[in-house]
Design a protein around this motif. Structure first.
Motif, PDB file in Angstrom:
ATOM      1  N   MET A   1     -69.473  10.215 -38.857  1.00 22.18           N
ATOM      2  CA  MET A   1     -70.255   9.238 -39.613  1.00 22.18           C
ATOM      3  C   MET A   1     -70.401   9.674 -41.073  1.00 22.18           C
TER       4      MET A   1
ATOM      5  N   LEU B   1     -69.017   7.563 -44.232  1.00 18.68           N
ATOM      6  CA  LEU B   1     -69.907   7.103 -45.300  1.00 18.68           C
ATOM      7  C   LEU B   1     -69.370   7.536 -46.664  1.00 18.68           C
TER       8      LEU B   1
ATOM      9  N   VAL C   1     -69.896   2.849 -36.525  1.00 20.51           N
ATOM     10  CA  VAL C   1     -70.349   1.472 -36.713  1.00 20.51           C
ATOM     11  C   VAL C   1     -71.157   1.318 -37.995  1.00 20.51           C
ATOM     12  N   TYR C   2     -72.064   2.234 -38.263  1.00 23.43           N
ATOM     13  CA  TYR C   2     -72.919   2.112 -39.450  1.00 23.43           C
ATOM     14  C   TYR C   2     -72.113   2.124 -40.752  1.00 23.43           C
TER      15      TYR C   2
ATOM     16  N   LEU D   1     -70.344  -1.186 -40.997  1.00 22.64           N
ATOM     17  CA  LEU D   1     -71.244  -2.274 -41.384  1.00 22.64           C
ATOM     18  C   LEU D   1     -71.544  -2.225 -42.879  1.00 22.64           C
ATOM     19  N   ARG D   2     -71.735  -1.036 -43.402  1.00 25.38           N
ATOM     20  CA  ARG D   2     -71.995  -0.913 -44.841  1.00 25.38           C
ATOM     21  C   ARG D   2     -70.823  -1.432 -45.651  1.00 25.38           C
TER      22      ARG D   2
END
Length: 404
Positions: free
Chosen positions: A298, A302, A386-387, A390-391
């Motif tokens: 993650m 990011l 997923v996060y 989504l961003r």
């Protein structure tokens, strides 16, 4: 964008940052390998314990003496001499105990054995002819203790194969046990060491000889081994033994019994429960590294979203939908974790091959933990991917282009 084009774009992005991608997969790799290795070691330990207990016979019952009390302090089970040879005689009554096949009283202790070739310290057990049946053992050479040996208090001894080898003796030779000469009349067939020490490092003498010459306690025994006629009659044999001992000890309340009867089934269940708990504990600790690896995925994703903000804005301006971008970043995260999982499987299998040969530690690897570890690794990667996805999908084109 088609799904194929989305996959190609995601893979090109990963290949464009090879070192970052490799480092990201390491957390997943080590996590999967650790889970496979720890579960394999736990499974091998469980199999070893099960094999050893089963080798003693699933129809074996062990009767232990009660506990002693001194100055208000309980000494624990077996610390009192509550079992006697009279109990053995009662248990051998076929009319009262038709489901008991063999009975073997046991009194034992550590002693040094000396021969003309050397000396060796081992466990010396005093017993009867029933010892062979109750322990599921056979004689390799010579013979075993007979009823006449016990009746005449003969100074004869049967050795385990390891003990005989270390003493350099065979059938017909003499060994000294606590300075008392014993003739070797037999050597047991090898049984191996399966979790509870070397089963071939022992010696057996007639119980009367052990009581009178070696350990004292004439008439009393430390424990009694029983063998049921078959595994299906173990319950009946248990009840028969319990009833006989309650009567011979003049006990009317079973809760006040001065003896304990345990079966191999109980021991096996307890041992399996313990090893299973330890395996789950070790696997859970190893699985934490999978969680850490997922957080690493993650974090990297990011960073990737931040670095490619302008690219995302440009692609949106050219017609890429939020779904296209979401799928791309999820595919990238899934690819990293899948690759780490496969490499982790290879590492885990390598550990399972190398460790038994290098450290003499058994490892049993089965398909279930392998498949589960890979599945969990991929799931962790997708969840943590997923996060960032989504961003990336929710970035507004104008704001993204301004990032240039």
């Amino acid at each position: 964008m088609s799904l194929v084009h989305t996959i190609e774009t995601g893979l090109r992005s990963l290949l464009g940052h090879r070192l970052r991608s490799v480092l990201t997969t390491l957390g997943i790799l080590f996590g999967v390998a650790a889970v496979i290795a720890t579960v394999g070691i736990g499974q091998a330990s469980s199999d070893s314990v099960t094999a050893r207990i089963t080798s003693l016979g699933t129809n074996l019952l062990t009767i232990s003496s009660g506990s002693s009390v001194s100055a208000g302090v309980f000494g624990g089970a077996g610390s009192a001499n509550t079992l006697t040879m009279s109990d053995v005689t009662g248990l051998q009554d076929r009319q009262s105990a038709p489901d008991i096949q063999a009975v073997a009283p046991v009194t034992q202790g550590r002693a040094s054995l000396v021969s003309s070739s050397g000396n060796w310290s081992t466990t010396v057990s005093g017993s009867t002819a029933g010892w062979l049946v109750t322990n599921s053992r056979t004689v390799g050479t010579g013979s075993f203790i007979s009823a006449n040996d016990a009746a005449t208090r003969a100074q004869v001894i049967v050795l385990g194969s390891t003990t005989a080898s270390n003493l350099g003796v065979g059938v017909g030779d003499l060994v000294l046990v606590r300075q008392i000469p014993f003739e070797v009349i037999g050597v047991l067939a090898p049984a191996g060491s399966q979790g509870f020490g070397n089963q071939d490092d022992l010696a057996v003498v007639p119980i009367t000889t052990a009581q009178d010459e070696l350990f004292g306690g004439s008439g009393s025994v430390q424990r009694i081994l029983l063998s049921a006629t078959s595994p299906s009659t173990i319950g009946s044999a248990y009840l028969e033994a319990d009833q006989i001992l309650l009567q011979t000890h003049h006990i009317t309340d079973p809760s006040q019994a001065d003896f304990t009867i345990t079966s191999q089934t109980q021991v096996l269940s307890t041992a399996q429960a313990v090893t299973q708990t330890l395996t789950i504990l070790l696997a859970s600790v190893a699985a934490i590294s999978l969680l850490v690896g997922g957080i690493g995925v993650m974090n990297i994703m990011l960073v990737s979203v931040t670095e490619r903000t302008s690219e995302i804005g440009l692609r949106k301006a050219l017609g890429a939908t939020p779904g296209d971008l979401f799928r791309q970043f999820v595919i990238e995260a899934g690819t990293l974790t899948a690759l780490g999982g496969l490499l982790g499987v290879a590492t885990g299998l390598a550990v399972g091959y190398i460790v038994p040969r290098a450290a003499n530690i058994a490892v049993t690897i089965t398909p279930l933990p392998v498949v589960t570890a890979v599945g969990v690794a991929v799931a962790v990667g997708l969840v943590f991917g997923v996060y960032p996805a989504l961003r990336a999908a929710q970035l507004a084109p104008i704001e993204a282009l301004r990032a240039q």
